[in-house]
Write an enzyme that holds these catalytic residues in place. Structure first.
Site, PDB file in Angstrom:
ATOM      1  N   CYS A   1       2.711   5.983  19.050  1.00  9.44           N
ATOM      2  CA  CYS A   1       2.042   5.289  20.164  1.00  9.44           C
ATOM      3  C   CYS A   1       2.914   5.200  21.345  1.00  9.44           C
ATOM      4  CB  CYS A   1       1.786   3.827  19.471  1.00  9.44           C
ATOM      5  SG  CYS A   1       3.277   2.872  19.387  1.00  9.44           S
TER       6      CYS A   1
ATOM      7  N   CYS B   1       6.516  -2.467  -8.092  1.00 11.07           N
ATOM      8  CA  CYS B   1       6.104  -3.525  -9.020  1.00 11.07           C
ATOM      9  C   CYS B   1       6.306  -3.382 -10.361  1.00 11.07           C
ATOM     10  CB  CYS B   1       4.498  -3.899  -8.718  1.00 11.07           C
ATOM     11  SG  CYS B   1       4.140  -4.631  -7.284  1.00 11.07           S
TER      12      CYS B   1
ATOM     13  N   ASN C   1      -2.361  -4.264 -15.040  1.00 14.91           N
ATOM     14  CA  ASN C   1      -2.755  -4.831 -13.634  1.00 14.91           C
ATOM     15  C   ASN C   1      -3.455  -6.173 -13.763  1.00 14.91           C
ATOM     16  OD1 ASN C   1      -4.129  -1.369 -13.366  1.00 14.91           O
ATOM     17  ND2 ASN C   1      -2.130  -2.114 -12.703  1.00 14.91           N
ATOM     18  N   LEU C   2      -3.861  -6.778 -15.076  1.00 16.17           N
ATOM     19  CA  LEU C   2      -4.907  -7.725 -15.137  1.00 16.17           C
ATOM     20  C   LEU C   2      -4.174  -8.969 -14.688  1.00 16.17           C
ATOM     21  CD1 LEU C   2      -6.748  -6.436 -18.305  1.00 16.17           C
ATOM     22  CD2 LEU C   2      -7.303  -5.982 -15.905  1.00 16.17           C
ATOM     23  N   HIS C   3      -2.885  -9.222 -14.769  1.00  9.83           N
ATOM     24  CA  HIS C   3      -2.532 -10.307 -14.492  1.00  9.83           C
ATOM     25  C   HIS C   3      -2.453 -10.707 -12.964  1.00  9.83           C
ATOM     26  CE1 HIS C   3       1.227  -8.352 -13.119  1.00  9.83           C
ATOM     27  NE2 HIS C   3       1.635  -9.668 -12.612  1.00  9.83           N
TER      28      HIS C   3
ATOM     29  N   CYS D   1       8.376   5.543  20.469  1.00 11.19           N
ATOM     30  CA  CYS D   1       7.552   5.826  19.024  1.00 11.19           C
ATOM     31  C   CYS D   1       6.919   7.106  19.068  1.00 11.19           C
ATOM     32  CB  CYS D   1       6.625   4.530  19.045  1.00 11.19           C
ATOM     33  SG  CYS D   1       5.683   4.443  17.605  1.00 11.19           S
TER      34      CYS D   1
ATOM     35  N   CYS E   1       3.027  -0.719  16.435  1.00  8.81           N
ATOM     36  CA  CYS E   1       2.327  -0.234  15.033  1.00  8.81           C
ATOM     37  C   CYS E   1       3.673  -0.039  14.018  1.00  8.81           C
ATOM     38  CB  CYS E   1       2.240   1.445  15.062  1.00  8.81           C
ATOM     39  SG  CYS E   1       3.655   2.583  15.509  1.00  8.81           S
TER      40      CYS E   1
ATOM     41  N   CYS F   1       6.762   1.303  15.047  1.00  7.42           N
ATOM     42  CA  CYS F   1       7.603   0.611  15.968  1.00  7.42           C
ATOM     43  C   CYS F   1       8.605  -0.480  15.226  1.00  7.42           C
ATOM     44  CB  CYS F   1       6.484  -0.204  16.939  1.00  7.42           C
ATOM     45  SG  CYS F   1       5.725   0.699  17.942  1.00  7.42           S
TER      46      CYS F   1
ATOM     47  N   CYS G   1      17.575   3.220 -20.237  1.00  7.70           N
ATOM     48  CA  CYS G   1      16.736   2.337 -19.246  1.00  7.70           C
ATOM     49  C   CYS G   1      15.371   2.328 -19.604  1.00  7.70           C
ATOM     50  CB  CYS G   1      17.252   2.636 -17.743  1.00  7.70           C
ATOM     51  SG  CYS G   1      16.263   4.318 -17.431  1.00  7.70           S
TER      52      CYS G   1
END
Length: 484
Positions: free
Chosen positions: A316, A253, A127-129, A313, A236, A239, A437
């Site tokens: 909403c 990520c 996470n740090l980068h 929707c 929203c 929508c 993989c």
């Protein structure tokens, strides 16, 4: 037999009652922690006031606040009225990661009065980068606690409220109702829909952003907030995206990669939009837009005007199906709505092999030559293959494999796609084919595709994946294999 069935039924009833009791205790603990955090903040504020408590205040801000926020207060769009609005604002950030960290950093620095953070994850070195509130010393610590520790050092004036768990439909309404503006800093569709639905149902403006690789998106939703059926309200998330993306098209990520400054840019923009929402009047609300950032394009920013609320929707419109009751009861199933992204059931146990078993059967080329040489296909994208790879492997990216439809051939009329190497496509070969993989997910999809093409020769040829991918390979075979 009847006694056993009665015992089983009794145990099930006890388990159900215990689970209900546990859920109630968790809610009570959460409420107690919130109350304690508020009480602690109020006590700290009273202590800070100190000697000024008994005499009338000449100015609306403390002397230290004028010095701290002066550079932004002289900006015409903010001024003293804007600063006072920030000080009284309550902002909730869902996700203390790549988006949430820079957003929280700038909102705390700007002097937002109350800042809540929701996240159930712990800090990992990967996470740090990009997650700039977390330090190496805090690896293994809850992200929420790590973030608040940094924020308090930056600015001790705001009230910081930790929510040390992942957001759930049952708890979202009780949490959201205590805040004025919500920031969606998460990275999965199910949570995005949950956040948007809850924000609309409770009348909270929502600042939503996403980032992947070198691109990002930003929207301000439900602004201005209006009751269901009121077309003057802001759209929203449903929508804009009435249907979720296909489950197998979603990249995190961890899978797709992320450039730190890209997600940082989007998080900073979220903070900016939140400040604008807090300090602007309703007359200053701009038409909704989708802002797109592409780091390697010129120009890098562009905007697309969004439509108003959809008449049909689910949350909403006047005929909404999603309500606070359906959230609290669990009737609105976000995981089902968005689909499962887990490929765990793609292959059977017979179609998979553990890394240690594979290496025991087929030693590395420098250690000996097996009688039957397998073909090892690495289906990571080329950029990952170039980071590290096994010498005996060949690279056929999963994107190439999935791009060809089942049964399609090349321009020569062959029944097999052109990307298959001759040694694999040969109808005479029964040499095994193994697929690997990064995590053990894409390899399963690739094996299924290869079997659809008939490469298993009706069962005469082994086509299998290496279970767990290179993550398991590092654990079972080569501890020096790069972990990224």
């Amino acid at each position: 037999m009847d006694d056993l069935e009665s015992t089983c039924a009794s145990l099930r009833a006890q388990i159900s009652a215990t689970e209900t009791q546990l859920a109630g205790l968790k809610r009570a603990l959460h409420e107690a922690e919130q109350a304690a955090a508020h009480a602690k903040a109020q006590s700290a504020a009273a202590t800070t006031a100190g000697d000024n408590h008994d005499k009338p205040r000449r100015w609306p801000l403390l002397d230290e606040e004028y010095r701290r926020y002066g550079r932004q207060m002289i900006v015409p769009q903010l001024g003293l009225p804007g600063q006072l609005k920030l000080r009284s604002a309550r902002v909730l950030i869902v996700g203390a990661g790549g988006l949430g960290c820079p957003a929280a950093l700038y909102l705390a620095g700007a002097g937002v009065g109350t800042l809540g953070l929701i996240d159930g994850d712990m800090v990992d070195v990967s996470n740090l980068h990009r997650q700039v509130l977390h330090r190496s010393a805090n690896v293994g610590k809850l992200k929420v606690d790590s973030a608040i520790e940094y924020l308090r050092e930056l600015n001790p004036h705001p009230t910081y409220i930790p929510h040390r768990a992942h957001l759930t439909p049952q708890e979202a309404p009780e949490i959201f109702q205590n805040y004025d503006v919500i920031l969606d800093c998460t990275d999965n569709p199910a949570t995005r829909y949950l956040i948007s639905d809850t924000a609309v149902l409770l009348g909270k403006p929502l600042v939503s952003a996403s980032a992947l690789r070198t691109e990002g998106q930003l929207m301000v939703l439900n602004n201005p907030p209006r009751p269901a059926g009121d077309k003057t309200g802001g759209p929203c998330y449903r929508c804009v995206f009435p249907k979720p993306p296909p489950a197998n098209s979603i990249l995190s990520c961890a899978d797709g990669g992320i450039l730190g400054p890209v997600v940082g840019t989007m998080g900073v923009l979220q903070a900016l939009e939140a400040i604008k929402v807090i300090t602007s009047t309703e007359d200053e609300v701009r038409p909704p837009s989708l802002h797109i950032f592409s780091a390697y394009s010129s120009p890098p920013f562009r905007s697309i005007k969004l439509r108003s609320r959809r008449a049909n929707c689910a949350v909403c419109s006047a005929e909404r199906q999603v309500t606070l009751d359906t959230l609290r009861s669990g009737l609105t199933d976000y995981v089902f709505f968005c689909g499962s992204v887990s490929p765990e059931a793609v292959l059977t146990a017979e179609e998979r092999i553990a890394p240690r078993e594979y290496r025991a059967m087929y030693p590395a080329p420098t250690e000996g030559a097996p009688e039957k040489t397998p073909t090892l296909i690495d289906v990571r994208e080329k950029v990952q293959y170039d980071i590290c790879n096994l010498a005996e492997s060949i690279n056929i990216p999963i994107s190439t494999i999935q791009a060809s439809a089942a049964g399609s051939g090349d321009e020569t009329g062959s029944s097999l796609p052109a990307w298959l190497p001759p040694e694999i496509a040969s109808t005479d070969s029964t040499d095994p084919i193994y697929v690997v993989c990064r995590m053990g997910n894409d390899s399963q999809l690739a094996v299924r595709r290869l079997k659809e093409l008939g490469l298993d020769r009706g069962g005469a040829r082994v086509v299998a994946d290496i279970q767990g991918g290179f993550r398991a390979w590092r654990e079972q075979v080569d501890p020096e294999w790069p972990e990224y």
